[in-house]
Design an enzyme around this catalytic site. Sequence first.
Site, mmCIF file in Angstrom:
data_model
loop_
_atom_site.group_PDB
_atom_site.id
_atom_site.type_symbol
_atom_site.label_atom_id
_atom_site.label_comp_id
_atom_site.label_asym_id
_atom_site.label_seq_id
_atom_site.Cartn_x
_atom_site.Cartn_y
_atom_site.Cartn_z
ATOM 1 N N GLU A 1 47.660 39.373 61.248
ATOM 2 C CA GLU A 1 48.171 38.972 60.474
ATOM 3 C C GLU A 1 47.296 37.717 60.869
ATOM 4 O O GLU A 1 48.964 36.725 61.378
ATOM 5 C CB GLU A 1 49.421 39.070 59.624
ATOM 6 C CG GLU A 1 49.561 40.123 59.301
ATOM 7 C CD GLU A 1 50.931 40.600 58.647
ATOM 8 O OE1 GLU A 1 52.200 39.204 59.209
ATOM 9 O OE2 GLU A 1 51.372 41.129 58.870
ATOM 10 N N TRP B 1 63.399 34.053 51.080
ATOM 11 C CA TRP B 1 62.696 33.277 52.508
ATOM 12 C C TRP B 1 62.701 31.843 52.436
ATOM 13 O O TRP B 1 61.676 31.373 52.577
ATOM 14 C CB TRP B 1 62.296 34.156 53.112
ATOM 15 C CG TRP B 1 62.861 35.284 53.928
ATOM 16 C CD1 TRP B 1 64.636 35.212 53.953
ATOM 17 C CD2 TRP B 1 62.039 36.502 54.532
ATOM 18 N NE1 TRP B 1 64.158 36.469 54.410
ATOM 19 C CE2 TRP B 1 63.340 36.945 55.007
ATOM 20 C CE3 TRP B 1 61.113 36.603 55.056
ATOM 21 C CZ2 TRP B 1 63.897 38.242 55.831
ATOM 22 C CZ3 TRP B 1 60.983 37.816 56.024
ATOM 23 C CH2 TRP B 1 62.118 38.457 56.477
ATOM 24 N N HIS C 1 62.783 42.483 69.052
ATOM 25 C CA HIS C 1 63.879 40.504 69.285
ATOM 26 C C HIS C 1 63.863 40.297 70.824
ATOM 27 O O HIS C 1 64.097 39.026 70.824
ATOM 28 C CB HIS C 1 64.756 40.358 68.354
ATOM 29 C CG HIS C 1 64.425 39.909 66.730
ATOM 30 N ND1 HIS C 1 64.740 41.677 66.304
ATOM 31 C CD2 HIS C 1 63.709 39.769 66.255
ATOM 32 C CE1 HIS C 1 64.192 41.406 64.626
ATOM 33 N NE2 HIS C 1 63.857 40.429 64.829
#
Length: 760
Positions: free
Chosen positions: A487, A564, A697
């Site tokens: 991506e 979103w 994260h």
Amino acid sequence: MTAIKSSNLGYPRLGEKREWKRALERYWSGQGSQEELLSTTKALRLEALKKQQLKGIDIIPVADFSLYDHILDTSVAFNVIPERFQTGDGNTLTTYFDIARGNKEGVASEMTKWFNTNYHYIVPELADVKPELKDNRWLTYYLEAKEALGIEGKPVIVGPITYLKLGKGYQEEDFSDLLGKFVPVYEQVLKELGAAGVQWVQIDEPYLATEVSETELDYYREVYAQLAKVGVKLELQTYFESVDHLEAVLALPVEAIGLDFIHDHGETLSQLKEIGFPSNKILAAGIIDGRNVWASDLTKKVALVKDLLAIVKPEQLWLQPSNSLLHVPITKSSEVTLNPVLLGGLAFADEKLAELVTVTKGGNQGEATIVEELAANQAGITALNESPDRNNPEVKKAIAGLSALKNERQAPFSERIKAQKAWLKLPLLPTTTIGSFPQSPEVRQKRAAWLKGDLTQAAYDQFIESETARWIEIQEELDIDVLVHGEFERTDMVEYFGQKLAGFQATKFGWVQSYGSRAVRPPLVYGDVAFIEPITVKESVYAQSLTTRPVKGMLTAPVTIINWSFVRDDVPKTTVGNQIGLALRKEVEALEAAGIKIIQVDEPALREGLPLKRSRWQAYLEAAVYSFKLTTTSVADDTQIHTHMCYAEFDDVIETIDALDADVISIEASRSHGEIISTFEEHTYNKEIGLGVYDIHSPRVPSLEEILGNIRRPLKVIPVEQFWINPDCGLKTRKEAETIAALAKLVEATKIIRQEYQNK
């Protein structure tokens, strides 16, 4: 003359050009000092306060600012610090960021969504906690605003019941005792604020907008009776929904009650007309949408104020956003390239404050004083509603014909999976990743140069192909079974699709905070959504041409795109979701026709969009399933559909997950593995699944033992034949070295577990 006042509940932290984000990341990388970070963020904070002051907001919030998250701020201020982070160097800021991001000694605290928004908060860990006031940050920020700008600010603090309800590590039967430990700390905060001359404190209790029980209502009565004794005026603020037991809430011993008149399904005004409002309290009315970006119809807002003035006197009324403006971009003034018709229908944070000032002026001085503002506002809204983009006849025809469209896979999962396994020939516990790989500084620089016109399309395409080829090779060297293209052409998993579909518009500076320094730029879904041309086929086909291993096509599903994005408010969201589903269906078919036989359609935001009231869940979930199936069900049986979901309480949505009928689901679960696993102990799930085995994260590389534990735990309740191994989310925000090291550990752990099962 006593008059209506304008009030704000909170302002975005990022800075108009994301200066806050850059300051944080410089500090984390070691390029900036602590003094630099604090100096930069103080300047941004004062700039935001001054802007509100100059706009004429009467009651300005302070202490709504944060260096990461306001719930984490509260935890650290109250000494709610997990034991694993209490052995640091004594630097409070280091400890603060360690809790949020983890360190070599400890895994970061769990992170989850703030009610039904895309903002993430750090979950307080409350087991064996001994709260005490370590830092009265609310007093610090109040004094700062007063000394620097002469602002008599309104400190904002999350209320004790909401704070504890959002935490973990205690049993519900112990809640009362836990609350008893925290209320004295809140009292101390308020006493110190009162001693400094603070006139009002905004105490946020959004938990009151959920389905509060009678027992919980008693907690509110007891807590606020105790806090009322301090003598500081309290604005008890609710938002995101209507309030059950409204009459009882209005009776609480506080001086102002904040209610949301936007997201309340029209219930609050009708209730107030029936039961009235106390004559000795302020009604803080949230009349401007703080969660979306469309200009308010000011004529309707003026009419709403008239309705409110039939219930309360002018001196009892504050007009404010429905919630903190944290959830919207700062200003539309930077969006100089937008179509003027679209721009005229927008209102970001600064414009919403201007709307408040206008409506307040109209309420105090009469509509005649705001005639020009009302006319300009109405012209902007009308122009957008009547534009061709909102009136696409082909899209309207397709939506009208949905009842004739088959919306189920051809065969049941039990048959499909046999056809899929026959050609996939994957090993036990197949490994994969969620989709994205690190967006290195070079990737961002090349994209920026391309966007500016400093890099040709051909050169940019060549760069994207080289990065894709490099990461295909890395994945093969790591021995991952099902690959992704990485991506590198995408900025964001929603924004990217918004740039490719009709009815969407990307902004240049429309950033909002998602978690920590992670800023997203939600696209504007402003018109009828339609497929234009293939979106992901070129990159997916190129990646597949480089390897004999299967490469997944990667899409974002309708409900996540809606949750979103900033979605038009002139039609129901279900209509928009179905428009997106029909458009993406064509993309799925294009991928399949191009030979991509594993297609991941991500729905990470499904759970976060649940209404706060369970009574509204069924309609939302049925619509979510329908739009997902619109996207995915036209493929052949041997095409494998994957989906991915983020942190959630899966007990709430396990039946919906099953109803999506995806062949494989991956779940972001590493920070809350125990809770996720318990869901699968209580519910039978017969499709294939991957529970994220390490937390992406955090910048730390997980140990082999940690990953082994995170694989073995779910295998106690999920059959090994159904289980996939993957990180818990995309790897876009991580650095390359840590990503490769973590994935190497993931594959190593998988091979150890495979061997254990093969030896049985």
